[in-house]
Design a protein around this motif. Structure first.
Motif, short mmCIF file in Angstrom:
data_model
loop_
_atom_site.label_atom_id
_atom_site.label_comp_id
_atom_site.label_asym_id
_atom_site.label_seq_id
_atom_site.Cartn_x
_atom_site.Cartn_y
_atom_site.Cartn_z
N SER A 75 0.84 -1.19 0.00
CA SER A 75 0.00 0.00 0.00
C SER A 75 0.87 1.24 0.00
O SER A 75 2.04 1.22 0.41
N LYS A 93 -9.33 -1.43 -8.17
CA LYS A 93 -8.29 -0.56 -7.63
C LYS A 93 -8.33 0.80 -8.32
O LYS A 93 -8.68 0.89 -9.50
N ARG A 123 -6.73 3.84 -10.25
CA ARG A 123 -5.60 4.04 -11.13
C ARG A 123 -5.52 5.52 -11.47
O ARG A 123 -6.47 6.09 -12.05
N GLN A 157 0.82 3.61 -9.08
CA GLN A 157 -0.44 3.80 -9.79
C GLN A 157 -1.40 4.76 -9.09
O GLN A 157 -2.49 4.99 -9.58
N ALA A 158 -0.99 5.35 -7.98
CA ALA A 158 -1.91 6.12 -7.16
C ALA A 158 -1.73 7.62 -7.35
O ALA A 158 -0.73 8.10 -7.87
N GLU A 206 1.15 0.13 -4.97
CA GLU A 206 0.19 1.21 -5.12
C GLU A 206 0.88 2.52 -5.47
O GLU A 206 0.32 3.37 -6.18
#
Length: 816
Positions: free
Chosen positions: A141, A307, A309, A366-367, A363
């Motif tokens: 995370s 999720k 993106r 891509q966060a 994460e």
């Protein structure tokens, strides 16, 4: 048993596989950090902290154990407290968002990862803490990566005695060990019973909920034990629940499990039913890892996860449903084999499994990195590369995050955190919503007040971590003394946008984008009045979160009060949008992106919107949630972002250079008026651009002007070395500024350019000597012996032509 052995610290009970490596783990932690790799069911989550509690090197200090999810943190603490025969808050305690069960003598504190980040920001020394345990680190995370980076930084600069233990079931342990300074890797065995994998014979259809319902029905008929079914999101869980309610018999409980549920509802799913009825738990990947859920003998896995993106190009985040990795599939299947042999029904074929990735991506790759950038700015960092990462933040997403934080006034122009940014960081919300909440709490629009005092920039190295953070104000969630309807309204908006949408989805019925009915429904709920079409349970969760954010346990105001669009604009200054055309449903955002609403959506009549949720698509994005915004409110709340400037441009209708004084918010022009243009050079440049585009029509090419061109061209051909200029159309078009530019002074319209006498303009390209020679050697006319002056035509061909009766030339002795 050796009293110094870590096993002597464990409470009575059956041994677990992890017990075999506890002595090795303890010896490793004496020397420094460590990595523990052990499969699900080994007991690492509940046994390791208890075994290490009285280790001599710990010297009575506390253990902080990090869990990626709130239910896992609460359940792990409760299990360990039960093993010790104590209540929560004694030796064992936990803290998650808005909930704390920690007493003055609590030695093991189980926290969610975001709580650790706030602890480190308040106290980078971590006084009284001897060990940090990152459990289930393979989930990667964003908060886990950030927490580990900050912990390593603090340990290097302030706490060389602080130990860090990273635990995982499926992880690249060698990469983590290198990050921890080549820490030793301890590998434990698991207590996994065999799990029979049953694959689908054909690819499932698009209805995930229906596929899971069919799998659950088959599992109930073929296997014993409780059933744990994995679905990608809460929407699919609700649809599956409604279809399973009609199961025959009264001895089956259908229980949802996802992060939006209340703690009571989560506990119902996590704890065995005292009545002994069989359970069907429909869960997101919240149930994929951490402590064992008792009674599970069967897993039904749809093989999908949902999720966020982030797309740096648009600055938007989109929820994407995608196949899980093979490691996640292994984790899910292992849930059926924790307490005995089990079965996992995989709702995909064996062929489909080959295309799945080995591990889930981190994460951080891509966060949306705005929360990370704000935390690092509070830590005193402007460059994330100063810290140690398994995967560093990607450059485009980082730049987008810094840009947003500047728009929110959380960072100054140099990238240092502002006073407002520090206050925003004190809220467990995305910086957008924190900005809105802080401004509303102030009763106005909290401006940026420059860099926070005492926060040293740390671009150059690691020195100063203590000085950069000591003295920081407490970042707890309490807001005692907050008053005013604006703050309550901001808390309501923040809660609405943080929790699941309460609008009940009806097949075939569009979901309205306007947030206002949701706010009214929340107000009605507080008066005990239900609102048709909205989910009362979800509204209740939103109400609870809103009260926490407002710091007020009361029911809150009955009405909405202040225009909510003005508050929302503080959170989404880059998503203020102006309608492009009447009743078109198409909008232009301040960022320059396009957005659209269905023509029949009630919001489409408003000239301005603030968009809280936008689904990015090719072309114009689809507006999902928004509020109308009055232009007067826009100018008031975003006044610091408005730019007034004179823009000089071409008006095609008037065929003129026009100056307009525009007030703009990004790509949106709020107002415009015609003003005079003082910069003549800029006017001339625009006029020359128009002449170049239509060379033949923009200038008055009279026959006399063409004759001048032809006369000079003839002399240039006959006397190539005499300095005659090239006045062909091609060359003239390419050199407009040199020969035409000086004649444009004071002119703004193309009509004024057309009135220029091109014969004089072209002759102006010659010096005095060439002008004299032109009249002598290629005159425009000849006087005949008869005394009549006749024009010469130089455009008729290669030789000039004099059209005159022959008898008028009798007696002529010479010609040019």
């Amino acid at each position: 048993m050796n009293p110094d052995s870590p096993l002597s610290n464990l409470p009575p009970g059956p041994a677990l596989p992890i017990d075999e490596v506890l002595p090795e783990l303890t010896r490793a932690l004496v020397r420094g950090h460590a990595v523990l790799s052990a499969p699900p069911g080994s007991g690492k989550t509940t046994r390791v902290p208890l075994a290490l509690l009285d280790a001599p090197w710990l010297a009575g200090r506390r253990i902080l154990m990090l869990e990626p999810r709130r239910p896992a943190a609460r359940l792990a603490a409760a299990r360990m407290a039960h093993l010790l025969g104590e209540d929560l808050g004694a030796t064992l305690g936990y803290q998650v968002r808005f909930e704390r069960r920690i007493g003055p003598r609590t030695r093991i504190q189980v926290l969610t990862e975001g709580i650790l980040t706030r602890r480190l920001q308040q106290d980078p020394d971590l006084a009284g803490v001897g060990l940090l345990i990152f459990d289930e680190f393979h989930e990667r995370s964003l908060q886990a990566d950030l927490g580990l980076a900050l912990a390593l930084d603090a340990a290097a600069a302030l706490r060389p005695d602080l130990r860090i233990l990273v635990m995982s079931a499926t992880l690249d342990t060698h990469a983590v060990a290198r990050l921890l300074g080549r820490a030793p890797i301890i590998r434990g065995e698991g207590l996994a019973y065999p799990v029979d994998l049953v694959y689908a014979e054909r690819r499932p259809g698009p209805d995930v909920a229906e596929a899971v319902v069919s799998g659950v029905r088959r599992a109930l008929a073929e296997r014993q034990g409780d059933v744990l079914a994995f679905l990608p999101g809460a929407g699919e869980i609700e649809r599956a629940c409604s279809r399973l309610v009609g199961l025959p018999g009264d001895e089956v409980d259908v229980l949802p499990l996802h992060g939006s549920l209340s703690l009571t509802d989560q506990d119902r799913a996590l704890n065995p039913n005292p009545g002994g009825r069989r359970r069907i738990i429909l869960a997101t990947d919240i149930a994929e890892t951490s402590v064992t859920i008792e009674g599970i003998g069967v897993v039904v896995d749809c093989g999908l996860t949902r999720k966020p993106r982030f797309q740096p190009g648009s600055g938007l985040t989109r929820l994407v449903t995608e196949p899980i990795s093979r490691a996640s599939a292994q984790q899910r299947a292992g849930r059926a084999g924790r307490l005995g042999p089990g079965t996992c029904y995989r709702l995909w074929t064996r062929d489909q499994e080959a295309g799945r990735p080995e591990h889930r991506p981190a994460e951080i790759l891509q966060a949306d990195l705005a929360p990370l950038a704000l935390d690092l700015a509070l830590w005193g960092l402007r460059d994330p590369g100063v810290l140690a990462w398994l995967d560093p933040p990607p450059g485009p997403a980082w730049s987008q995050a810094v840009s947003l934080l500047r728009d929110l006034d959380a960072l100054d122009a140099a990238g240092a955190i502002t006073h407002l940014g520090r206050r925003m960081a004190g809220h467990p919300l995305h910086p957008r919503l924190a900005r809105m909440l802080v401004a509303a709490r102030d009763g106005g629009h909290a401006g940026s007040a420059g860099a926070a005092p005492g926060l040293a920039a740390r671009d150059g190295g690691h020195a100063g971590v203590a000085g950069a953070n000591r003295g920081l104000a407490s970042r707890g969630g309490g807001h005692a003394g907050v008053a005013g309807p604006n703050h309550r309204l901001a808390a309501d908006l923040a809660a609405l946008l943080s929790e699941r949408d309460p609008w009940a989805s009806t097949p075939g019925a569009p979901r309205p984008a306007d947030l206002s009915p949701r706010l009214h429904a929340l107000a009605a709920l507080r008066q005990g009045r239900p609102t048709p079409g909205l989910d009362r349970r979800r509204l209740g969760a939103i109400d609870r979160l809103a009260r926490e954010l407002a710091g007020d346990p009361g029911p809150g105001p009955a009405g909405i009060g202040t225009d909510p669009g003005a508050l929302l604009a503080l959170a989404y200054p880059d998503r203020v949008a102006r309608r492009r055309a009447e009743a078109d449903g198409r909008y232009l955002l301040t960022s320059g992106l396009g957005a659209t609403l269905p023509h029949n959506d009630a919001l489409a009549v408003h000239p301005y919107l603030v968009i809280a949720e936008l689904d990015p698509r090719p072309g114009d994005g689809r507006i999902q949630l928004a509020l109308p915004l009055a232009e007067a409110d826009l100018r008031e709340v975003l006044g610091e972002h408005l730019v007034t400037q004179v823009r000089v441009g071409w008006d095609p209708e008037r065929e003129a250079v026009v100056g307009r004084e525009e007030t703009r918010l990004g790509a949106i022009a709020l107002s415009s008026r015609v003003v005079s243009v003082a910069d003549q050079a800029q006017v001339s440049t625009l006029l020359l651009e128009q002449v170049a585009r239509r060379f033949d029509q923009a200038l008055s090419w009279t026959p006399a002007a063409r004759q001048i061109q032809a006369r000079i061209a003839l002399l240039r051909r006959l006397e190539p070395d005499s300095g005659w200029p090239d006045l062909s159309d091609t060359t003239l078009a390419a050199t407009l500024p040199a020969w035409l530019g000086p004649w444009l002074a004071g002119k703004q319209r193309l009509a004024e350019v057309r009135r220029l006498d091109l014969t004089q303009v072209l002759l102006g390209t010659l010096d005095w000597e060439h002008q004299r020679r032109l009249e002598d050697e290629a005159p425009g006319a000849l006087t005949t012996p008869a005394g009549r002056r006749c024009a010469l035509d130089y455009c008729a061909g290669d030789e000039p032509v004099l059209a005159v009766p022959l008898q008028e030339m009798f007696g002529t002795g010479t010609t040019p």
